[in-house]
Design a protein around this motif. Structure first.
Motif, PDB file in Angstrom:
ATOM      1  N   ARG A  96       0.833  -1.205   0.000  1.00 35.98           N
ATOM      2  CA  ARG A  96       0.000   0.000   0.000  1.00 35.98           C
ATOM      3  C   ARG A  96       0.870   1.258   0.000  1.00 35.98           C
ATOM      4  O   ARG A  96       0.643   2.174  -0.786  1.00 35.98           O
ATOM      5  CB  ARG A  96      -0.917  -0.009   1.229  1.00 35.98           C
ATOM      6  N   ASP A  97       1.866   1.283   0.857  1.00 38.24           N
ATOM      7  CA  ASP A  97       2.741   2.460   0.946  1.00 38.24           C
ATOM      8  C   ASP A  97       3.508   2.687  -0.353  1.00 38.24           C
ATOM      9  O   ASP A  97       3.643   3.815  -0.812  1.00 38.24           O
ATOM     10  CB  ASP A  97       3.720   2.311   2.114  1.00 38.24           C
ATOM     11  N   LEU A 152      -1.628  -7.215  -9.849  1.00 34.92           N
ATOM     12  CA  LEU A 152      -0.615  -6.223  -9.483  1.00 34.92           C
ATOM     13  C   LEU A 152       0.035  -5.634 -10.726  1.00 34.92           C
ATOM     14  O   LEU A 152       0.252  -4.421 -10.808  1.00 34.92           O
ATOM     15  CB  LEU A 152       0.438  -6.837  -8.557  1.00 34.92           C
ATOM     16  N   ILE A 153       0.313  -6.467 -11.704  1.00 36.64           N
ATOM     17  CA  ILE A 153       0.881  -5.971 -12.962  1.00 36.64           C
ATOM     18  C   ILE A 153      -0.094  -4.998 -13.626  1.00 36.64           C
ATOM     19  O   ILE A 153       0.300  -3.920 -14.087  1.00 36.64           O
ATOM     20  CB  ILE A 153       1.241  -7.138 -13.904  1.00 36.64           C
ATOM     21  N   MET A 154      -1.374  -5.367 -13.653  1.00 34.49           N
ATOM     22  CA  MET A 154      -2.395  -4.484 -14.240  1.00 34.49           C
ATOM     23  C   MET A 154      -2.441  -3.143 -13.505  1.00 34.49           C
ATOM     24  O   MET A 154      -2.528  -2.084 -14.137  1.00 34.49           O
ATOM     25  CB  MET A 154      -3.765  -5.159 -14.191  1.00 34.49           C
ATOM     26  N   LYS A 172       9.749  -4.453  -8.039  1.00 29.53           N
ATOM     27  CA  LYS A 172       9.815  -4.309  -6.575  1.00 29.53           C
ATOM     28  C   LYS A 172       8.480  -4.693  -5.928  1.00 29.53           C
ATOM     29  O   LYS A 172       8.454  -5.336  -4.880  1.00 29.53           O
ATOM     30  CB  LYS A 172      10.209  -2.888  -6.187  1.00 29.53           C
ATOM     31  N   LEU A 173       7.390  -4.287  -6.554  1.00 32.51           N
ATOM     32  CA  LEU A 173       6.074  -4.628  -6.018  1.00 32.51           C
ATOM     33  C   LEU A 173       5.805  -6.126  -6.136  1.00 32.51           C
ATOM     34  O   LEU A 173       5.256  -6.729  -5.214  1.00 32.51           O
ATOM     35  CB  LEU A 173       4.979  -3.828  -6.722  1.00 32.51           C
ATOM     36  N   ILE A 226       5.008  -9.057  -2.916  1.00 30.37           N
ATOM     37  CA  ILE A 226       3.933 -10.045  -2.720  1.00 30.37           C
ATOM     38  C   ILE A 226       4.448 -11.470  -2.940  1.00 30.37           C
ATOM     39  O   ILE A 226       3.669 -12.414  -3.028  1.00 30.37           O
ATOM     40  CB  ILE A 226       2.690  -9.768  -3.605  1.00 30.37           C
ATOM     41  N   LYS A 227       5.772 -11.586  -3.052  1.00 35.56           N
ATOM     42  CA  LYS A 227       6.409 -12.899  -3.244  1.00 35.56           C
ATOM     43  C   LYS A 227       5.977 -13.569  -4.546  1.00 35.56           C
ATOM     44  O   LYS A 227       5.890 -14.786  -4.628  1.00 35.56           O
ATOM     45  CB  LYS A 227       6.121 -13.835  -2.059  1.00 35.56           C
TER      46      LYS A 227
END
Length: 116
Positions: free
Chosen positions: A11-12, A54-56, A70-71, A75-76
């Protein structure tokens, strides 16, 4: 507790990217083609997105390849891998600031699963 902490980091980091790109959450979610309610839950740290979601979201925000990587790491999820045909198309799209729709068209034309 650990999962919650990981979500806060996502989130940050998302907040930081959005502020740097001067884009609203609403605009980012619309650009990402993610269902609104789910998108806001990701921004609030309530939901941890799948790799594709997340990619979207990264595409919708206008994140670059490094920020996206990095994101994904947060989320592994597996990193984008240039030797994987689908990932190569996604990386191309990120590098060239293409929309989710344009990337999905490229994926579809090459016989890969679209982002969803």
């Amino acid at each position: 507790p650990y999962r919650r902490q990981r979500q806060m980091c996502i989130r940050d980091r998302l907040e930081s990217i959005i502020q740097s790109k001067k884009i609203s959450k609403s605009e980012a979610i619309n650009n990402s083609m993610i269902e609104k309610h789910y998108g806001y839950q990701i921004f609030q740290g309530i939901k941890t997105p799948s790799r594709d979601k997340l990619i979207m979201l990264c595409i919708g925000i206008g994140a670059d390849l490094t920020q996206t990587e990095k994101l994904l790491n947060r989320i592994k999820a597996s990193p984008l891998y240039a030797k994987d045909g689908r990932d190569a198309v996604i990386m191309f799209g990120l590098l060239h600031k293409l929309s989710v729709i344009d990337i999905n068209l490229m994926l579809y034309d090459r016989g890969f699963d679209v982002l969803e």
